[in-house]
Design a protein around this motif. Structure first.
Motif, PDB file in Angstrom:
ATOM      1  N   LEU A  22      32.567  68.428  -7.784  1.00 40.87           N
ATOM      2  CA  LEU A  22      32.187  68.799  -9.143  1.00 40.87           C
ATOM      3  C   LEU A  22      30.693  68.625  -9.373  1.00 40.87           C
ATOM      4  O   LEU A  22      30.132  69.187 -10.316  1.00 40.87           O
ATOM      5  CB  LEU A  22      32.965  67.957 -10.158  1.00 40.87           C
ATOM      6  CG  LEU A  22      34.484  68.086 -10.117  1.00 40.87           C
ATOM      7  CD1 LEU A  22      35.130  67.130 -11.102  1.00 40.87           C
ATOM      8  CD2 LEU A  22      34.911  69.527 -10.408  1.00 40.87           C
ATOM      9  N   LYS A  34      32.693  72.939  -6.289  1.00 38.06           N
ATOM     10  CA  LYS A  34      33.153  73.401  -7.596  1.00 38.06           C
ATOM     11  C   LYS A  34      32.266  72.793  -8.681  1.00 38.06           C
ATOM     12  O   LYS A  34      32.742  72.170  -9.616  1.00 38.06           O
ATOM     13  CB  LYS A  34      34.619  73.012  -7.824  1.00 38.06           C
ATOM     14  CG  LYS A  34      35.614  73.788  -6.987  1.00 38.06           C
ATOM     15  CD  LYS A  34      35.719  75.235  -7.442  1.00 38.06           C
ATOM     16  CE  LYS A  34      36.774  75.980  -6.649  1.00 38.06           C
ATOM     17  NZ  LYS A  34      36.932  77.383  -7.146  1.00 38.06           N
ATOM     18  N   LYS A 112      38.971  66.262  -9.666  1.00 36.98           N
ATOM     19  CA  LYS A 112      39.164  67.715  -9.513  1.00 36.98           C
ATOM     20  C   LYS A 112      40.627  68.075  -9.715  1.00 36.98           C
ATOM     21  O   LYS A 112      41.503  67.582  -9.018  1.00 36.98           O
ATOM     22  CB  LYS A 112      38.708  68.155  -8.108  1.00 36.98           C
ATOM     23  CG  LYS A 112      38.866  69.651  -7.873  1.00 36.98           C
ATOM     24  CD  LYS A 112      37.869  70.425  -8.700  1.00 36.98           C
ATOM     25  CE  LYS A 112      38.124  71.930  -8.643  1.00 36.98           C
ATOM     26  NZ  LYS A 112      39.273  72.336  -9.510  1.00 36.98           N
TER      27      LYS A 112
END
Length: 328
Positions: A22, A34, A112
């Motif tokens: 993230l 991500k 996540k």
């Protein structure tokens, strides 16, 4: 502003554990990431980060063969997708235990979603390695973390995209951070009572019954036991995960305004009361009333004003728009 005029207390700086992908780190099974823009561009300015990636942490490498959850929702197994005989469940659980010393110093964790290691809820689960999947499991590392650190505020990154879920996570994150600071700084018998006094308005906006229960814990003398402290913070974080209703907000606002009445001139108090009534009837926003109440508290200058944490539970610029009331 006069240096003697009371002002909101400085915000603590929480430590936040975050799934490394993230943050833009290329640690996913396919070598990608991500990155979450709100997390990296805004939240990181206010918190200290502890990055984690359980799958990379147990040596699966990057890139790596993907894993999946197989079996029963209560006790899923993490198996390699293309080699179901490779079971990394115990390794992920052991990795969580190995990081406990470090993670016991953080004040929240963002994981996540959908990850077979990190997902908190709704992760795909297959009854057998090659059967269809349903979203009904918790990732192996996330489940171990929740088991070992049950008080730690946990969320998935999708909570940051929904204003009311973001508000509730920030509220619990900063509250838990203040709690941990209080425990480290003092062991005085009155410390829990003072902590409760400044957090009571936040609780009253959600549940009068919970506020009474917490007050009873805080009133235990001469020194609250560790068990009492644990019950207190557990109940506090639980109730702060609930929505604050407009009717209860109105009650809290009136109560805080009354605490200032003796130190405000009649006109200022009347104007504040009218704004609070405007909120009650739906034509004045809650942030506008909070701003007015804070301004009047600074003007009145009471050292014992108990509404600062209610008005400023976390840095307001972390919530771009006023959070909407979520479902009960």
């Amino acid at each position: 502003m006069d240096s003697e005029t009371p002002s909101p207390p400085a915000f603590p700086r929480p430590r936040l554990a975050v799934s490394a992908c993230l943050l833009g780190q290329p640690v996913r099974y396919d070598g990608g990431h991500k990155r979450h823009a709100y997390l990296t561009d805004r939240l990181t300015a206010e918190v200290d980060l502890v990055a984690l990636c359980p799958e990379a942490g147990i040596g699966l490498g990057v890139p790596r063969p993907p894993i999946q959850l197989v079996g029963e929702a209560a006790q899923p197994r993490a198996l390699a997708v293309h080699d179901p005989g490779r079971d990394v469940t115990a390794s992920l659980q052991r990795h969580a235990r190995d990081r406990l010393a470090e993670l016991s110093t953080v004040h929240g964790c963002l994981l996540k979603r959908d990850s077979p290691s990190c997902g908190l809820r709704g992760v795909k689960l297959r009854p057998t390695p090659h059967s269809g999947a349903r979203r009904r499991a918790t990732g192996i590392f996330a489940a171990a973390l929740r088991s070992h650190l049950p008080l730690l505020p946990l969320e998935q990154e999708d909570a940051l995209d929904v204003p009311w879920r973001r508000e509730r996570f920030l509220l619990r994150l900063y509250t838990y951070c203040r709690w941990q600071h209080m425990l480290r700084q003092t062991r005085e018998a009155e410390a829990l009572q003072r902590f409760h006094q400044v957090h009571a308005p936040l609780v009253m906006a959600r549940s009068q019954a919970a506020c009474r229960r917490l007050a009873r814990y805080a009133a235990l003398q001469p020194n609250p036991s560790r068990c009492t402290q644990k019950k207190y913070i557990q109940e506090l974080l639980r109730v702060l995960g609930r929505p604050a209703t407009p009717a209860r907000q109105h009650q809290v606002l009136r109560w805080l305004a009354l605490s200032l009445r003796a130190r405000l001139d009649a006109g200022a108090y009347r104007q504040l009361s009218e704004q609070i009534q405007g909120f009650h009837h739906g034509f004045v926003s809650l942030p506008a009333v909070h701003e007015a109440l804070g301004r009047r508290a600074r003007e009145a200058g009471p050292d014992d004003f108990g509404g600062w944490v209610y008005l400023y539970p976390y840095p307001h610029d972390l919530v771009a728009t006023p959070p909407a009331t979520g479902p009960e």
